[in-house]
Design a protein around this motif. Structure first.
Motif, mmCIF file in Angstrom:
data_model
loop_
_atom_site.group_PDB
_atom_site.id
_atom_site.type_symbol
_atom_site.label_atom_id
_atom_site.label_comp_id
_atom_site.label_asym_id
_atom_site.label_seq_id
_atom_site.Cartn_x
_atom_site.Cartn_y
_atom_site.Cartn_z
ATOM 1 N N ARG A 135 0.841 -1.206 0.000
ATOM 2 C CA ARG A 135 0.000 0.000 0.000
ATOM 3 C C ARG A 135 0.873 1.253 0.000
ATOM 4 O O ARG A 135 0.557 2.242 -0.661
ATOM 5 N N PHE A 136 1.967 1.216 0.757
ATOM 6 C CA PHE A 136 2.919 2.323 0.780
ATOM 7 C C PHE A 136 4.294 1.821 0.371
ATOM 8 O O PHE A 136 4.657 0.673 0.648
ATOM 9 N N ASP A 137 5.067 2.695 -0.260
ATOM 10 C CA ASP A 137 6.453 2.374 -0.564
ATOM 11 C C ASP A 137 7.322 2.491 0.678
ATOM 12 O O ASP A 137 8.309 1.768 0.829
ATOM 13 N N ALA A 138 6.981 3.411 1.543
ATOM 14 C CA ALA A 138 7.726 3.625 2.779
ATOM 15 C C ALA A 138 6.786 4.225 3.802
ATOM 16 O O ALA A 138 5.694 4.689 3.471
ATOM 17 N N ALA A 139 7.212 4.196 5.059
ATOM 18 C CA ALA A 139 6.393 4.793 6.113
ATOM 19 C C ALA A 139 7.312 5.359 7.186
ATOM 20 O O ALA A 139 8.422 4.867 7.403
ATOM 21 N N ILE A 140 6.835 6.400 7.840
ATOM 22 C CA ILE A 140 7.537 6.990 8.969
ATOM 23 C C ILE A 140 6.691 6.710 10.204
ATOM 24 O O ILE A 140 5.526 7.111 10.273
ATOM 25 N N MET A 141 7.297 6.012 11.168
ATOM 26 C CA MET A 141 6.532 5.522 12.305
ATOM 27 C C MET A 141 7.440 5.352 13.513
ATOM 28 O O MET A 141 8.652 5.524 13.418
ATOM 29 N N PHE A 142 6.842 4.997 14.661
ATOM 30 C CA PHE A 142 7.649 4.621 15.804
ATOM 31 C C PHE A 142 8.365 3.313 15.491
ATOM 32 O O PHE A 142 7.886 2.506 14.694
ATOM 33 N N ASN A 143 9.497 3.106 16.117
ATOM 34 C CA ASN A 143 10.271 1.890 15.895
ATOM 35 C C ASN A 143 9.408 0.656 16.192
ATOM 36 O O ASN A 143 9.000 0.445 17.331
ATOM 37 N N PRO A 144 9.122 -0.188 15.179
ATOM 38 C CA PRO A 144 8.273 -1.361 15.413
ATOM 39 C C PRO A 144 9.042 -2.564 15.918
ATOM 40 O O PRO A 144 8.455 -3.609 16.200
ATOM 41 N N GLY A 145 10.376 -2.448 16.033
ATOM 42 C CA GLY A 145 11.187 -3.618 16.333
ATOM 43 C C GLY A 145 11.344 -4.450 15.068
ATOM 44 O O GLY A 145 10.860 -4.074 13.997
ATOM 45 N N PRO A 146 12.041 -5.583 15.151
ATOM 46 C CA PRO A 146 12.248 -6.417 13.959
ATOM 47 C C PRO A 146 10.916 -6.886 13.362
ATOM 48 O O PRO A 146 10.064 -7.420 14.068
ATOM 49 N N VAL A 147 10.728 -6.659 12.087
ATOM 50 C CA VAL A 147 9.542 -7.114 11.361
ATOM 51 C C VAL A 147 10.021 -7.861 10.123
ATOM 52 O O VAL A 147 10.742 -7.287 9.289
ATOM 53 N N ARG A 148 9.642 -9.123 10.000
ATOM 54 C CA ARG A 148 10.075 -9.924 8.865
ATOM 55 C C ARG A 148 9.614 -9.281 7.558
ATOM 56 O O ARG A 148 8.454 -8.938 7.388
ATOM 57 N N GLY A 149 10.553 -9.112 6.630
ATOM 58 C CA GLY A 149 10.221 -8.552 5.330
ATOM 59 C C GLY A 149 10.394 -7.049 5.233
ATOM 60 O O GLY A 149 10.184 -6.479 4.164
#
Length: 298
Positions: A135-149
């Motif tokens: 849906r998005f090419d990139a996002a600016i967010m709080f650190n989600p921790g390790p996310v596969r992919g």
């Protein structure tokens, strides 16, 4: 693969067929053929519902990535054929609008005026999945921790501060410490909406020797500050919220304030040619083998 993703997201053959605008028997045959070709069982069939097997959950994850890349390749071909240089979609949480997003967007749009940029505000917990699904090419967010992919890079860090009603006893205090909040009623974002932010709030309270009493939860930080203005509680919020200028709300610094990271996240397999210059504008140099990295910030 699209048939399987539709079924995996609905876990119901009838609803999946309706979404795909086909009848149910062809869908069932396609899924059966897919399982036969793979040599694994992707779904456990029940009378009315279906459930994903372990192999099915993994295949769903990879299928989404493959389809997102394929869809992006199709968009790139159409853009090239039309003489356009590209388009870029960026999701962001509200905090980014008060910190890094305006400057980053301004610089990128100035250096790449023919790239069509879409910016969309989304609640923090929805951003990682939106990037994974394309849906998005990139996002600016709080650190989600390790996310596969996903790959991630920290681009900003800010401390939390205290938001209180102007008539609250703490409104006249400076350098507030954690133990000063022992008997206070807190307003905070739910853990499933902004887990990193919630962890920072809880951790600060625990450093003062107590468990916080969260009396109200709200998804949006603007809403939290508005509730503080009504005298319904106090809140620990990112310092950038000071810019909101809400009447009857006073912001106070915290001693040994916890900090929270803003990161840019993206899918390394994304084929959008506009993504790499956007990351470069953010001070990120994507590597051939990209892994989750959170370099220290000054």
């Amino acid at each position: 693969m699209r048939y399987f993703v539709a079924l995996a997201e609905t876990l119901h053959f009838g609803r999946a067929a309706e979404r795909l605008r086909i009848s149910q028997p062809p869908l069932s045959r396609q899924i059966a053929n897919l399982e036969k070709e793979l040599g694994v069982c992707l779904l456990e069939r029940h009378t009315r519902q279906a459930a994903l097997t372990y192999a099915g959950r993994r295949f769903l994850e990879d299928s989404r990535a493959v389809l997102a890349s394929f869809d992006q390749a199709c968009r790139n071909a159409r853009l090239a054929d039309g003489g356009e240089l590209g388009e870029l979609s960026v999701g962001f949480m509200m905090h980014a609008a008060h910190t890094v997003l305006p400057g980053l967007a301004r610089r990128f749009m100035a250096s790449h005026p023919q790239v069509q940029v879409e910016l969309r505000e989304v609640v923090p917990n929805a951003l990682a999945d939106a990037v994974l699904t394309g849906r998005f090419d990139a996002a600016i967010m709080f650190n989600p921790g390790p996310v596969r992919g996903l790959d991630a890079h920290a681009i900003f860090r800010e401390p939390l501060c205290l938001a209180v009603h102007a008539r609250h006893p703490l409104a006249g205090r400076e350098g507030i410490q954690a133990h000063d909040l022992v008997d206070e009623r807190l307003i905070a974002a739910p853990a499933d909406v902004a887990p990193t932010l919630r962890e920072a709030v809880v951790g600060f309270c625990r450093s003062g020797g107590f468990e916080p009493t969260v009396c109200l939860e709200a998804q949006l930080q603007q809403t939290i500050v508005s509730l503080v203005a009504e005298g319904l509680g106090i809140a620990l919020v990112p310092q950038s919220l000071r810019k909101m200028g809400v009447a009857d709300v006073v912001f106070r610094d915290l001693q040994e304030a916890p900090t929270i990271e803003h990161v840019v996240v993206w899918r390394p397999g994304n084929l959008n040619p506009a993504l790499r210059p956007f990351l470069s504008e953010a001070g990120i140099v994507p590597r051939a083998e990209m892994t989750l990295s959170h370099e220290a910030l000054p």
